[in-house]
Design a protein around this motif. Sequence first.
Motif, PDB file in Angstrom:
ATOM      1  N   VAL A  22     -44.235  26.520  16.979  1.00  0.00           N
ATOM      2  CA  VAL A  22     -43.655  26.762  18.304  1.00  0.00           C
ATOM      3  C   VAL A  22     -42.207  26.324  18.421  1.00  0.00           C
ATOM      4  O   VAL A  22     -41.586  26.516  19.472  1.00  0.00           O
ATOM      5  N   ASN A  23     -41.663  25.726  17.370  1.00  0.00           N
ATOM      6  CA  ASN A  23     -40.245  25.371  17.412  1.00  0.00           C
ATOM      7  C   ASN A  23     -39.513  26.029  16.246  1.00  0.00           C
ATOM      8  O   ASN A  23     -40.129  26.428  15.248  1.00  0.00           O
ATOM      9  N   VAL A  24     -38.207  26.154  16.387  1.00  0.00           N
ATOM     10  CA  VAL A  24     -37.374  26.755  15.348  1.00  0.00           C
ATOM     11  C   VAL A  24     -36.754  25.625  14.532  1.00  0.00           C
ATOM     12  O   VAL A  24     -36.081  24.743  15.085  1.00  0.00           O
ATOM     13  N   VAL A  25     -36.978  25.647  13.242  1.00  0.00           N
ATOM     14  CA  VAL A  25     -36.440  24.626  12.346  1.00  0.00           C
ATOM     15  C   VAL A  25     -35.240  25.224  11.609  1.00  0.00           C
ATOM     16  O   VAL A  25     -35.389  26.188  10.853  1.00  0.00           O
ATOM     17  N   ASP A  26     -34.086  24.664  11.859  1.00  0.00           N
ATOM     18  CA  ASP A  26     -32.848  25.140  11.219  1.00  0.00           C
ATOM     19  C   ASP A  26     -32.671  24.384   9.905  1.00  0.00           C
ATOM     20  O   ASP A  26     -32.248  23.226   9.890  1.00  0.00           O
ATOM     21  N   ALA A 485     -41.486  13.585  20.286  1.00  0.00           N
ATOM     22  CA  ALA A 485     -40.560  12.475  20.522  1.00  0.00           C
ATOM     23  C   ALA A 485     -39.662  12.256  19.305  1.00  0.00           C
ATOM     24  O   ALA A 485     -38.448  12.031  19.445  1.00  0.00           O
ATOM     25  N   ALA A 486     -40.245  12.332  18.107  1.00  0.00           N
ATOM     26  CA  ALA A 486     -39.438  12.204  16.891  1.00  0.00           C
ATOM     27  C   ALA A 486     -38.421  13.334  16.802  1.00  0.00           C
ATOM     28  O   ALA A 486     -37.244  13.113  16.473  1.00  0.00           O
ATOM     29  N   ASN A 487     -38.852  14.546  17.124  1.00  0.00           N
ATOM     30  CA  ASN A 487     -37.938  15.691  17.094  1.00  0.00           C
ATOM     31  C   ASN A 487     -36.808  15.536  18.103  1.00  0.00           C
ATOM     32  O   ASN A 487     -35.668  15.952  17.848  1.00  0.00           O
ATOM     33  N   ARG A 496     -32.344  18.040  11.317  1.00  0.00           N
ATOM     34  CA  ARG A 496     -33.348  19.095  11.294  1.00  0.00           C
ATOM     35  C   ARG A 496     -34.669  18.607  11.887  1.00  0.00           C
ATOM     36  O   ARG A 496     -35.145  17.520  11.559  1.00  0.00           O
ATOM     37  N   GLU A 497     -35.250  19.403  12.752  1.00  0.00           N
ATOM     38  CA  GLU A 497     -36.541  19.055  13.348  1.00  0.00           C
ATOM     39  C   GLU A 497     -37.681  19.274  12.363  1.00  0.00           C
ATOM     40  O   GLU A 497     -37.557  20.012  11.390  1.00  0.00           O
ATOM     41  N   GLU A 498     -38.802  18.637  12.656  1.00  0.00           N
ATOM     42  CA  GLU A 498     -40.044  18.885  11.945  1.00  0.00           C
ATOM     43  C   GLU A 498     -40.793  20.030  12.626  1.00  0.00           C
ATOM     44  O   GLU A 498     -40.707  20.188  13.852  1.00  0.00           O
ATOM     45  N   PRO A 499     -41.536  20.844  11.870  1.00  0.00           N
ATOM     46  CA  PRO A 499     -42.334  21.901  12.510  1.00  0.00           C
ATOM     47  C   PRO A 499     -43.395  21.321  13.440  1.00  0.00           C
ATOM     48  O   PRO A 499     -43.988  20.280  13.156  1.00  0.00           O
ATOM     49  N   VAL A 500     -43.606  21.992  14.567  1.00  0.00           N
ATOM     50  CA  VAL A 500     -44.666  21.644  15.521  1.00  0.00           C
ATOM     51  C   VAL A 500     -45.578  22.851  15.650  1.00  0.00           C
ATOM     52  O   VAL A 500     -45.094  23.987  15.797  1.00  0.00           O
ATOM     53  N   TYR A 501     -46.885  22.628  15.601  1.00  0.00           N
ATOM     54  CA  TYR A 501     -47.850  23.719  15.618  1.00  0.00           C
ATOM     55  C   TYR A 501     -48.701  23.656  16.885  1.00  0.00           C
ATOM     56  O   TYR A 501     -48.948  22.593  17.443  1.00  0.00           O
ATOM     57  N   SER A 502     -49.156  24.828  17.307  1.00  0.00           N
ATOM     58  CA  SER A 502     -49.958  24.916  18.530  1.00  0.00           C
ATOM     59  C   SER A 502     -50.926  26.082  18.410  1.00  0.00           C
ATOM     60  O   SER A 502     -50.716  27.015  17.621  1.00  0.00           O
ATOM     61  N   VAL A 503     -51.970  26.030  19.203  1.00  0.00           N
ATOM     62  CA  VAL A 503     -52.795  27.215  19.444  1.00  0.00           C
ATOM     63  C   VAL A 503     -51.957  28.181  20.290  1.00  0.00           C
ATOM     64  O   VAL A 503     -50.894  27.814  20.790  1.00  0.00           O
ATOM     65  N   PRO A 504     -52.378  29.439  20.469  1.00  0.00           N
ATOM     66  CA  PRO A 504     -51.643  30.359  21.345  1.00  0.00           C
ATOM     67  C   PRO A 504     -51.399  29.755  22.724  1.00  0.00           C
ATOM     68  O   PRO A 504     -52.242  29.040  23.272  1.00  0.00           O
TER      69      PRO A 504
END
Length: 518
Positions: A22-26, A485-487, A496-504
């Motif tokens: 759900v987030n964009v990691v550059d 919070a870390a991101n 650079r952010e860490e990937p975050v995952y979610s259900v739909p």
Amino acid sequence: MSVQQWFAHGLEMLFGGYRRQVNVVDRRQPSRPERSISVAVVGSGLAGLSAAIELADRGYDVHIFEKNEYLGGKVGSWEVTLEDEAGEPLEDVLVSHGFHAFFKHYYNLNELLKKVGSHRFIKPIDDYMILDRRGARFSFRGVAKPPLLNIISLALHGVYSFRKIALGPAGPKFEAFLRYDREKTFEDFDKVSFQEFADDAELPDDMRLMFNTFSRAFFAPAHKMSMAELIKCFHFYYLSHDHGLIYDFLDDDYKISLLDPCQEYLLARGAKIRLGEGVDSLEREQNQWLVNGERFDKVILASDVVGTAKIVEQSSYIARRDADWHAKVSALEPTNRYSVLRLWVDKDLDPDLPGFFITERDRLLDSVSIFQRLEASSREWVDEHGGAILELHCYAVPEEIEGEEEIRQGLLEEFWRYFPQMREMVIHHEHQQVRHDFAAFHVGMWEHRPETRSNMPGLMLAGDWVKLPYPAMLMEAASMSGLLAANAILKEDGLREEPVYSVPLEGLLERLLPSRRS
């Protein structure tokens, strides 16, 4: 491919996949800071551990402040001493806050388990089971797992009557569960309790039993539980992935299977773990935060709602800098008390029962755990002494019950009504907890719930009580909040952010046919 498989595949495509980043990691951004940046993480539950591990991985100077003498918060584990009949000490054993289910769609938490090596302790449960007062057992073993199919399958397995729902007033109201949308759902249903919804829908008893199971998981009685939170819960646990309700568990005590691996991982990356060091307040001087008189560049406040409210309330800098935020966080409150009664007894329960099951509550008993079927260390004790190690849980103690002995006796009486053959059991040892520190998800609270970021530089919140942008509950909400919070800190520092995952993020019907509003 069978018709069911074809249909299930089509549903996943309509959702656009179940596991979503759900987030964009550059990847062009640097991963580590060029200078030493210190971070105080207040609280070592799953939220605090998730944040601390990500930041320690990135080279931050992480200090974890934990008021208890053990890690873990609500997944904590500590020693108690068992005594003989004369009160003489026999042996030290580990106890915890109770059994926890690790669902397969806890995407962020499961990534954490893999990272620290705890995944090697993961085992699948045999069944998700509900027992009602009449002695009936509702099993979820064999229930179809894909969304929509699972609802039909539940009816075919006798968990509820599809005819009663379809032909009664509940039918049209159930559209809300397929139309989960963060903003719309909370606008429409946060000021409605589950009990009001159920009464208005004339919900049949079998469906009330199933929905009460979800409501009680949030330590809230039906008349307090926000219907919006329950709709989110049902979307998250049942209508947004194809894993069903059959979950995993860690097959040893949490100290052994989770907390020691986390501690070893953190120490190997230079983090400092400061047990028995509670925090009373946060202040700020010369662009740094003061935590117990020490200076830190960043702070993640990851304690429970009671601790967080107290710390913020006593922080004069926060009160001066942002009075509204100070008032909002200081007003956080817990839900009803909960109780865990662990028993070392001379008899075991029915071998056909899973290690953990839900009961239809009369007044107190919400669930039962059979620990030698769940933990290696408990199996060792039972192999040596015989009998069983049981836990009786009450997730929301009625307010009119005051004393611990009344809670204890009430849990035992209800347990014996379910299992009259256990009335003659000998209780060799017992350990009771009555706690009042779980977040309230009550009617009307969503609007005032704080988010991850504060309006102050370097101060973030984490916990299962934080208002999240994505659907998550309980342990996954805690882990996701720590990652967010870390991101937020990484973003502040241009990393650079860490990937975050979610259900739909939306229910299937809302995704296909968005509701229109004037």
